[in-house]
Design an enzyme around this catalytic site. Structure first.
Site, PDB file in Angstrom:
ATOM      1  CD  GLU A 104      -1.863   4.117   3.581  1.00  0.00           C
ATOM      2  OE1 GLU A 104      -1.693   3.433   2.621  1.00  0.00           O
ATOM      3  OE2 GLU A 104      -3.122   4.344   4.245  1.00  0.00           O
ATOM      4  CB  ALA A 109     -15.487   9.652 -31.896  1.00  0.00           C
ATOM      5  CG  HIS A 133      -1.702  -1.217   0.998  1.00  0.00           C
ATOM      6  ND1 HIS A 133      -2.937  -1.374   2.146  1.00  0.00           N
ATOM      7  CD2 HIS A 133      -2.052  -2.151   0.298  1.00  0.00           C
ATOM      8  CE1 HIS A 133      -3.691  -2.476   1.979  1.00  0.00           C
ATOM      9  NE2 HIS A 133      -3.165  -2.931   0.796  1.00  0.00           N
ATOM     10  CB  CYS A 184      -6.314  -0.956   5.517  1.00  0.00           C
ATOM     11  SG  CYS A 184      -4.464  -1.507   5.558  1.00  0.00           S
ATOM     12  NE  ARG A 188      -9.287   1.785 -26.485  1.00  0.00           N
ATOM     13  CZ  ARG A 188      -9.108   1.399 -27.944  1.00  0.00           C
ATOM     14  NH1 ARG A 188      -7.759   0.960 -28.268  1.00  0.00           N
ATOM     15  NH2 ARG A 188     -10.068   1.473 -28.750  1.00  0.00           N
TER      16      ARG A 188
END
Ligand SMILES: NC(=O)c1ccc[n+]([C@@H]2O[C@H](COP(=O)([O-])OP(=O)(O)OC[C@H]3O[C@@H](n4cnc5c(N)ncnc54)[C@H](OP(=O)(O)O)[C@@H]3O)[C@@H](O)[C@H]2O)c1
Length: 435
Positions: free
Chosen positions: A56, A158, A54, A79, A188
């Protein structure tokens, strides 16, 4: 402690950081963390590719001893549970951080509010809800899957100056220019899966991959709504199915189980349970067989069989429009498609309210609908779009045009115009649904 403009500035930096790994940390969210001591950034990180570690602990490691007495800015509540990694709240406590500033509270029931309580109980000052709207946007895919049990759905179209998205019977018609197309490649790469209707798959023969140098491994899983397994074996999608997963959503009526038992199976037994990982293949040279989403037996035993002509290439049969199903023919196509590495799931392709939760169960948090007209209309009418990206180009299609199912002038109610950007001569208008 009250929230200051500096707090907002550091949180904005954490949010920007979090966006770097969007779509590349599934099924974990991409979180940003910035650690600040005496007004100076001493550590910063984003959730690692694949979702672990993670943000942190990485930012704390970078800060080292300077984390003691510092302020940590985190885009999502740290968490509090022992999952595959120890709780981030514990790491912040252990490093002696004095204050934690959070943008969004985690809706995950294992965390929700508990991360904040743990920090406060340890004597750490906590401020939550800083730049919450921006934080929620950066975490939209994760939050939608957590709270709505479906992916965050974006429709991208489009549209020509005369309101068309293509021309009947002409396959891909260039509507937008290279700048807009490059931007779509980025979108994408940030998305877990991309979906088109069989009409588009046949007429345009698209690849639907990411070709931006360096991001090729970030191609989304490609999904085609293909009730009768009409996708030609010669299509680019089939040809590349072993490199980037392709899933066909076929009608239950042609499922081998459905035809044998007389009653069609539901989609859910046909879709493997969540595996904690989604199917973007990190290695662009990947040559393995089968999709990471495949049920245990999909593809196994799929031997080379005589291949019947794809529906779109068969005389007397309209593309995607057959009304009767020849079971033997469908079976031969199924075997050939699976042998080529395509995964087939059986589910009414035209019930997105069933399909979307099934995709979420498999770890897909974000889905990009890239047309065509009927598929876009299906999701529009089902009210299952979260975001609309409308590229408007100066090109005129004229005679034989396929009308766009949505225009800037008839965006459904409930959507807010978020802004306009210019890409060369094309204009992108973005709309988001109010939650
Ligand atoms: N400009 C853009 O952004 C863009 C993007 C993608 C595609 N396109 C263009 O769009 C065109 C294809 O659009 P399309 O509308 O023909 O095909 P589509 O949406 O890709 O595929 C729809 C297909 O599914 C079938 N279908 C049956 N029931 C349906 C339902 N309830 N909902 C949705 N589909 C259903 C349709 O069969 P029936 O025909 O029998 O109804 C049709 O063949 C191509 O010309 C392509 O170039 C443009």
């Amino acid at each position: 402690m009250s929230v200051t403009p500096d707090d907002e500035g550091f949180m904005a930096a954490a949010i920007r950081l979090s966006r770097r790994h969007l779509g590349r940390t599934a099924t974990n969210p991409s979180v940003g963390c910035v650690i600040v001591k005496d007004g100076v950034v001493v550590g910063q990180a984003v959730t690692a590719l694949g979702g672990r570690p993670h943000a942190e602990p990485q930012a704390l490691a970078e800060a080292g001893d300077l984390a003691r007495g510092a302020t940590a800015y985190v885009t999502l509540e740290p968490c509090s549970h022992h999952g595959k990694t120890p709780p981030c709240a514990e790491a912040l406590i252990a490093c002696g951080v004095a204050r934690v500033v959070i943008s969004v509270t985690d809706p995950d029931p294992r965390v929700s509010g508990r991360g904040i309580s743990m920090l406060r109980e340890a004597g750490i000052a906590v401020d939550a809800g800083v730049l919450e709207a921006e934080g929620r946007r950066s975490l939209a895919a994760y939050l939608t899957r957590q709270t709505k049990n479906r992916p965050y759905v974006t429709l991208k179209l489009a549209v020509s100056a005369d309101g068309m998205i293509g021309r009947q019977g002409e396959g891909q018609v260039a509507i937008t220019g290279p700048e807009a197309r490059a931007e779509v490649q980025t979108l994408r790469a940030e998305t877990d899966a991309i979906l088109v209707g069989i009409g588009t798959a046949i007429s345009d023969d698209p690849l639907l991959t990411v070709r931006t140098p360096g991001l090729e491994a970030q191609s989304p899983i490609r999904i085609v709504l293909d009730p009768l397994l009409s996708l030609p074996l010669t299509s680019k999608l089939v040809a590349t199915a072993r490199d980037v997963p392709v899933i066909l959503v076929a009608s239950e009526e042609i499922s081998p189980l459905g035809s044998e038992e007389g009653s069609p199976p539901s989609v859910l037994p046909g879709i493997s349970p969540a595996r904690g990982e989604i199917g973007k293949r990190r290695d662009p040279n990947f040559q393995g067989s089968g999709s990471p989403f495949a049920t245990e037996d999909v593809g196994q035993g799929a031997t080379s069989q005589p291949i019947s002509p794809p529906v779109g290439e068969m005389p007397g049969r309209a593309e995607g429009g057959a009304s009767s199903v020849d079971a033997t023919d469908a079976d031969a196509r199924r075997v050939a498609l699976e042998a080529a590495g395509v995964e087939i799931v059986y589910c009414n392709p035209y019930h997105p309210e069933v399909l979307l939760p099934a995709l979420a169960t498999r770890g897909i948090s974000s889905l990009l609908i890239e047309g065509g007209a009927k598929t876009a209309k299906l999701f529009l009418e089902a009210g299952l779009l979260d975001r609309i990206q409308l590229y408007q180009a100066p090109v005129v299609i004229g005679e034989g045009g396929i009308e766009s199912p949505v225009q800037a002038t008839d965006i459904p109610s409930g959507f807010t115009h978020m802004g306009t950007q210019l890409f060369g001569v094309d204009r992108l208008d973005e709309y988001e649904r109010e939650n």
